[in-house]
Design a protein around this motif. Sequence first.
Motif, short mmCIF file in Angstrom:
data_model
loop_
_atom_site.label_atom_id
_atom_site.label_comp_id
_atom_site.label_asym_id
_atom_site.label_seq_id
_atom_site.Cartn_x
_atom_site.Cartn_y
_atom_site.Cartn_z
N UNK A 293 0.84 -1.21 0.00
CA UNK A 293 0.00 0.00 0.00
C UNK A 293 0.87 1.25 0.00
N UNK A 294 1.93 1.25 0.78
CA UNK A 294 2.85 2.39 0.83
C UNK A 294 3.51 2.60 -0.53
N UNK A 295 3.93 1.53 -1.17
CA UNK A 295 4.57 1.64 -2.48
C UNK A 295 3.60 2.17 -3.54
N UNK A 296 2.36 1.75 -3.47
CA UNK A 296 1.34 2.25 -4.40
C UNK A 296 1.13 3.75 -4.18
N UNK A 297 1.04 4.15 -2.93
CA UNK A 297 0.88 5.57 -2.62
C UNK A 297 2.06 6.38 -3.12
N UNK A 298 3.27 5.92 -2.86
CA UNK A 298 4.47 6.64 -3.30
C UNK A 298 4.55 6.73 -4.82
N UNK A 299 4.17 5.68 -5.52
CA UNK A 299 4.15 5.71 -6.98
C UNK A 299 3.13 6.73 -7.47
N UNK A 300 1.96 6.74 -6.86
CA UNK A 300 0.94 7.72 -7.23
C UNK A 300 1.44 9.15 -7.01
N UNK A 301 2.13 9.37 -5.91
CA UNK A 301 2.69 10.70 -5.63
C UNK A 301 3.71 11.09 -6.68
N UNK A 302 4.58 10.17 -7.06
CA UNK A 302 5.59 10.46 -8.07
C UNK A 302 4.95 10.84 -9.39
N UNK A 303 3.91 10.14 -9.76
CA UNK A 303 3.20 10.43 -11.01
C UNK A 303 2.53 11.80 -10.93
N UNK A 304 1.86 12.08 -9.84
CA UNK A 304 1.12 13.35 -9.72
C UNK A 304 2.03 14.55 -9.51
N UNK A 305 3.26 14.32 -9.11
CA UNK A 305 4.21 15.42 -8.92
C UNK A 305 4.89 15.85 -10.21
N UNK A 306 4.43 15.34 -11.31
CA UNK A 306 4.96 15.79 -12.59
C UNK A 306 6.00 14.89 -13.21
N UNK A 307 6.25 13.74 -12.61
CA UNK A 307 7.18 12.81 -13.25
C UNK A 307 6.51 12.07 -14.39
N UNK A 308 5.21 12.20 -14.48
CA UNK A 308 4.44 11.58 -15.55
C UNK A 308 4.53 12.46 -16.78
N UNK A 309 5.05 11.91 -17.88
CA UNK A 309 5.22 12.70 -19.11
C UNK A 309 4.35 12.16 -20.21
#
Length: 91
Positions: free
Chosen positions: A75-91
Amino acid sequence: MNAMQRLEAAVLELITGSGDLQERLQSAFAKQLKHIRAGELPAELSSQLQSILHRYASVVANQPNLNRTQAVKLASDIFQLSCAVSQGLYH
């Protein structure tokens, strides 16, 4: 839904879904995470997602019920991945 929307929906399922954490994880995987296709995320984030999916599948294959420590880590890893995506690492 795109990958970012699916990750956000998975996090919401973990937070607001019914049942215990293990049941909410199962629901998040079944409803959202398994539907994210390769290439929808940048390579570094895609490899993180693949690691999460692989660990989940491996644990569930060997024991139908996740223990609390495994569930919290996933669950923590899913949350951290979601944060990374929403922080603009998603291109």
